[in-house]
Scaffold this motif. Structure first.
Motif, PDB file in Angstrom:
ATOM      1  N   GLN A  24       0.811  -1.213   0.000  1.00 54.60           N
ATOM      2  CA  GLN A  24       0.000   0.000   0.000  1.00 54.60           C
ATOM      3  C   GLN A  24       0.849   1.269   0.000  1.00 54.60           C
ATOM      4  N   GLY A  25       2.154   1.119   0.038  1.00 58.70           N
ATOM      5  CA  GLY A  25       3.019   2.289   0.091  1.00 58.70           C
ATOM      6  C   GLY A  25       3.334   2.672   1.526  1.00 58.70           C
ATOM      7  N   TYR A  26       4.090   3.740   1.687  1.00 55.69           N
ATOM      8  CA  TYR A  26       4.520   4.204   3.001  1.00 55.69           C
ATOM      9  C   TYR A  26       3.813   5.516   3.336  1.00 55.69           C
ATOM     10  N   PHE A  27       3.570   5.676   4.631  1.00 55.01           N
ATOM     11  CA  PHE A  27       2.824   6.847   5.093  1.00 55.01           C
ATOM     12  C   PHE A  27       3.722   8.076   5.079  1.00 55.01           C
ATOM     13  N   SER A  28       3.190   9.142   4.519  1.00 54.54           N
ATOM     14  CA  SER A  28       3.876  10.430   4.497  1.00 54.54           C
ATOM     15  C   SER A  28       2.978  11.442   5.199  1.00 54.54           C
ATOM     16  N   GLY A  29       3.451  11.926   6.356  1.00 55.88           N
ATOM     17  CA  GLY A  29       2.645  12.878   7.121  1.00 55.88           C
ATOM     18  C   GLY A  29       2.434  14.190   6.381  1.00 55.88           C
ATOM     19  N   ARG A  30       3.471  14.642   5.686  1.00 52.85           N
ATOM     20  CA  ARG A  30       3.358  15.910   4.952  1.00 52.85           C
ATOM     21  C   ARG A  30       2.320  15.800   3.841  1.00 52.85           C
ATOM     22  N   GLN A  31       2.351  14.680   3.108  1.00 50.32           N
ATOM     23  CA  GLN A  31       1.375  14.493   2.036  1.00 50.32           C
ATOM     24  C   GLN A  31      -0.039  14.331   2.592  1.00 50.32           C
ATOM     25  N   PHE A  32      -0.147  13.651   3.733  1.00 43.35           N
ATOM     26  CA  PHE A  32      -1.463  13.480   4.353  1.00 43.35           C
ATOM     27  C   PHE A  32      -2.042  14.829   4.780  1.00 43.35           C
ATOM     28  N   ARG A  33      -1.204  15.671   5.364  1.00 48.98           N
ATOM     29  CA  ARG A  33      -1.698  16.982   5.798  1.00 48.98           C
ATOM     30  C   ARG A  33      -2.049  17.877   4.617  1.00 48.98           C
ATOM     31  N   ASN A  34      -1.335  17.709   3.510  1.00 52.19           N
ATOM     32  CA  ASN A  34      -1.674  18.504   2.329  1.00 52.19           C
ATOM     33  C   ASN A  34      -2.986  18.036   1.692  1.00 52.19           C
ATOM     34  N   ASN A  35      -3.202  16.717   1.682  1.00 49.53           N
ATOM     35  CA  ASN A  35      -4.407  16.185   1.044  1.00 49.53           C
ATOM     36  C   ASN A  35      -5.655  16.340   1.913  1.00 49.53           C
ATOM     37  N   PHE A  36      -5.465  16.241   3.227  1.00 51.69           N
ATOM     38  CA  PHE A  36      -6.614  16.283   4.140  1.00 51.69           C
ATOM     39  C   PHE A  36      -6.532  17.505   5.063  1.00 51.69           C
ATOM     40  N   GLY A  37      -6.188  18.632   4.502  1.00 51.70           N
ATOM     41  CA  GLY A  37      -6.127  19.858   5.298  1.00 51.70           C
ATOM     42  C   GLY A  37      -7.490  20.361   5.719  1.00 51.70           C
ATOM     43  N   PHE A  38      -8.536  19.925   5.026  1.00 46.66           N
ATOM     44  CA  PHE A  38      -9.885  20.379   5.378  1.00 46.66           C
ATOM     45  C   PHE A  38     -10.325  19.846   6.744  1.00 46.66           C
ATOM     46  N   ILE A  39      -9.650  18.789   7.242  1.00 50.77           N
ATOM     47  CA  ILE A  39     -10.031  18.246   8.556  1.00 50.77           C
ATOM     48  C   ILE A  39      -9.759  19.276   9.646  1.00 50.77           C
ATOM     49  N   ASN A  40      -8.678  20.021   9.487  1.00 52.09           N
ATOM     50  CA  ASN A  40      -8.371  21.053  10.484  1.00 52.09           C
ATOM     51  C   ASN A  40      -9.421  22.161  10.470  1.00 52.09           C
TER      52      ASN A  40
END
Length: 267
Positions: free
Chosen positions: A135-151
């Motif tokens: 499934q690939g490796y987790f990238s926190g920076r990419q996750f925060r960029n893609n799901f910034g609407f959660i904040n």
């Protein structure tokens, strides 16, 4: 024709005479052996019978009491044991014990798709995508960029919780709302902190790339200097916001609690 019939009759008569003579001899031989009367040996005590057996012998004693016919029947029923055949050593077996025989490795390759199926191939095994490298490796920076609407949703939820806290009358509900408000504030604060760290890391990478493009040697900052710089920035930020004294007091309480635990363990 008459002569042949006479010859056959004579042969048949000779055979009958031979069989009769053999049967007579057997009967005469049986009669020759003295057989004790039933009343005689039945009335005799056991000790006298044993003494008689010792004197005559077991063979003569049995013939005298039971007759030869019983002995012949017993001998006929007992079959001789077959003689054991000696083991024949094969020519392939060697005399010296030189270990096991070598097995050939030349085996026929199975046809395509005819090999042994994998174990439980039909049953799909469950897998956790968090720990699966496919499934690939987790990238926190990419996750925060893609799901910034959660904040953004958290900030809206924080405002709603504060409004509910103002109108709450039950103390238990108020405590729950305070806990939720504190948790969402911590999440928002941590998100902002991680965003700043991502920004700093990206800026450092860009500086290294520019240095390599210009032909210079790239400079990598040490971890200790990074930590010292982060503490200085945190101190300046707390001083500007006016929460420096509160932070120092909290830090002092934390250190004192650790020292107290150490003293308790030592005693």
């Amino acid at each position: 024709m008459d002569s042949s019939e006479n010859n056959s009759d004579s042969e048949y008569s000779v055979e009958n005479e031979d069989t009769e003579s053999s049967s007579d001899e057997a009967n005469s031989s049986d009669e020759d052996v003295p057989k004790l009367a039933d009343d005689e040996y039945k009335g005799m005590p056991f000790e006298e019978l044993l003494q008689l057996q010792k004197k005559l012998g077991s063979r003569v004693y049995n013939e005298a009491i039971f007759g030869k016919s019983a002995e012949r029947k017993q001998s006929a029923t007992v079959k001789p044991k077959p003689a054991k055949k000696p083991k024949q050593t094969s020519d392939n077996e060697s005399d010296d014990d030189s270990g096991p025989e070598e097995v050939t490795s030349k085996r026929k390759v199975p046809a395509l798709g005819m090999g042994k199926p994998a174990k439980n191939s039909s049953i799909s095994q469950p897998r956790d995508p968090r720990f699966d490298p496919r499934q690939g490796y987790f990238s926190g920076r990419q996750f925060r960029n893609n799901f910034g609407f959660i904040n953004d949703l958290r900030t809206k939820e924080l405002n709603k919780l504060k409004n509910k806290l103002e109108t709450a009358t039950d103390p238990e509900d108020a405590d729950k709302l305070k806990f939720l408000i504190q948790r969402t504030e911590n999440q928002i604060r941590e998100y902002a902190k991680q965003k700043t760290l991502d920004k700093d890391k990206l800026q450092q990478k860009q500086q290294v790339r520019l240095a390599v493009q210009e032909g210079k040697r790239p400079f990598y900052e040490r971890k200790s200097t990074k930590q010292a710089r982060a503490l200085v920035e945190q101190y300046d930020k707390l001083k500007d916001t006016g929460s420096l004294a509160k932070h120092i007091d909290k830090r002092r309480k934390k250190i004192s609690s650790k020292d107290r635990k150490k003293l308790d363990f030592s005693t």
